[in-house]
Scaffold this motif. Structure first.
Motif, PDB file in Angstrom:
ATOM      1  N   SER A 110      58.975-107.495  14.582  1.00  0.00           N
ATOM      2  CA  SER A 110      58.576-108.353  13.471  1.00  0.00           C
ATOM      3  C   SER A 110      58.901-109.794  13.837  1.00  0.00           C
ATOM      4  O   SER A 110      59.925-110.068  14.466  1.00  0.00           O
ATOM      5  CB  SER A 110      59.301-107.955  12.184  1.00  0.00           C
ATOM      6  N   SER A 134      54.920-107.110  12.170  1.00  0.00           N
ATOM      7  CA  SER A 134      54.554-107.904  10.999  1.00  0.00           C
ATOM      8  C   SER A 134      54.895-109.362  11.266  1.00  0.00           C
ATOM      9  O   SER A 134      55.646-109.677  12.200  1.00  0.00           O
ATOM     10  CB  SER A 134      55.287-107.411   9.746  1.00  0.00           C
ATOM     11  N   PRO A 181      50.401-106.796   9.130  1.00  0.00           N
ATOM     12  CA  PRO A 181      50.827-107.254   7.800  1.00  0.00           C
ATOM     13  C   PRO A 181      51.444-108.644   7.866  1.00  0.00           C
ATOM     14  O   PRO A 181      52.225-108.950   8.766  1.00  0.00           O
ATOM     15  CB  PRO A 181      51.856-106.195   7.390  1.00  0.00           C
ATOM     16  N   THR A 182      51.086-109.483   6.906  1.00  0.00           N
ATOM     17  CA  THR A 182      51.448-110.896   6.975  1.00  0.00           C
ATOM     18  C   THR A 182      51.886-111.424   5.614  1.00  0.00           C
ATOM     19  O   THR A 182      51.263-111.120   4.597  1.00  0.00           O
ATOM     20  CB  THR A 182      50.238-111.732   7.447  1.00  0.00           C
ATOM     21  N   SER A 205      46.590-106.590   3.204  1.00  0.00           N
ATOM     22  CA  SER A 205      47.762-106.601   4.076  1.00  0.00           C
ATOM     23  C   SER A 205      48.320-108.006   4.288  1.00  0.00           C
ATOM     24  O   SER A 205      49.013-108.265   5.264  1.00  0.00           O
ATOM     25  CB  SER A 205      47.419-105.984   5.437  1.00  0.00           C
ATOM     26  N   ARG A 232      60.226-107.851   2.548  1.00  0.00           N
ATOM     27  CA  ARG A 232      59.025-107.696   3.351  1.00  0.00           C
ATOM     28  C   ARG A 232      59.290-106.927   4.650  1.00  0.00           C
ATOM     29  O   ARG A 232      58.488-106.109   5.073  1.00  0.00           O
ATOM     30  CB  ARG A 232      58.411-109.063   3.683  1.00  0.00           C
ATOM     31  N   PHE A 240      51.757-101.677   3.768  1.00  0.00           N
ATOM     32  CA  PHE A 240      51.915-102.949   3.075  1.00  0.00           C
ATOM     33  C   PHE A 240      51.825-102.712   1.581  1.00  0.00           C
ATOM     34  O   PHE A 240      50.917-102.039   1.099  1.00  0.00           O
ATOM     35  CB  PHE A 240      50.835-103.944   3.504  1.00  0.00           C
TER      36      PHE A 240
END
Length: 265
Positions: A110, A134, A181-182, A205, A232, A240
């Motif tokens: 991540s 992510s 995922p952001t 997402s 998160r 997500f």
């Protein structure tokens, strides 16, 4: 009739810039609220690479990384000294750093990037998506008008890269959807970056999280930001879910607004 051109954005004004001094208050508040913060979602041990902003070093993200370590993540500094800018110039070095962390841990990484570090994070996710789990950006100028920051001249002088010469395809890619995922975390009280440049297009997402009254410098130490980052990162890989604006810092998260309202100049 031709469409009216969107006027350029302006950097935050002097008042907001001077108000960045409140980051010291945010730091002290987070230290006092440590017992509450440590009740945040626990980590699953996956690696998290934290990228600093322009002119900053790993010292600027030390509290954030220590917080993530306490929650159970394998937190990594970028270990590239002071960030003097250059999205193109840093791409290979950051790609190597990301690859080494992936090989060391055997897991996707991540990325948490503050300001310019968030632009690096989005660029990494576009070019090395197979290594990225992510992306979370904190006050990062990646959308609309990248020049609407009070750090533009410093960036261009130190990096040797002019924002006017960034390829149009790269601008579109940075502002567009990422393959992972952001989350973009930002504050309308940002005194360095025009907050509108930090707003992404929401999707299944990807989402924005606004934090009231946070300063730009304080985004790595603000308690509400730290809580949101932990939430998160705790999502299972490949999934997500929308951010829950409840919890102990609910007052800091404004209700969601229509996507078009956040894009107005």
């Amino acid at each position: 009739m031709s469409a009216q051109a969107t006027p350029p954005l302006r950097p935050p004004g002097l008042g907001l810039l001077l108000a960045e001094a409140r980051s010291l208050i945010e730091l002290n508040a987070s230290l006092l609220l440590a017992p509450v913060l440590l009740r945040a979602c626990k980590g699953d041990g996956h690696p998290v690479l934290v990228l600093p902003g322009l002119l900053a070093s790993d010292l600027s993200t030390a509290l954030l990384r220590r917080f993530l370590t306490h929650l159970g993540y394998r937190s990594f500094a970028w270990e590239l000294g002071r960030n003097i800018g250059g999205v193109y110039g840093m791409r290979a070095k950051l790609g190597d750093r990301l690859t080494r962390i992936h090989e060391l841990t055997g897991r996707k990484v991540s990325l948490v990037g503050w300001s310019l570090g968030g632009v690096y994070a989005r660029d990494l996710a576009l070019h090395r998506p197979e290594l990225v789990r992510s992306v979370i950006t904190l006050g990062s100028p990646f959308a609309r008008d990248l020049t609407a920051t009070n750090g533009r001249r410093i960036y261009e002088r130190l990096s040797g890269e002019s924002l006017d010469n960034v390829a149009a395809a790269d601008l579109q890619a940075l502002a567009g959807a990422l393959p992972v995922p952001t989350t973009s975390i930002y504050s309308r009280g940002d005194g360095i970056v025009n907050w509108r440049t930090s707003v992404l297009q929401p999707s299944a997402s990807a989402e924005n999280i606004e934090v009231c009254l946070a300063s730009h410098i304080g985004l790595t130490v603000n308690a509400a930001v730290l809580w949101a980052v932990a939430d998160r990162l705790a999502q299972p890989e490949g999934t997500f879910r929308p951010f829950d604006r409840g919890g102990p810092f609910a007052i800091a998260y404004p209700p969601l607004k229509p996507a078009n309202s956040s894009q107005r100049a």
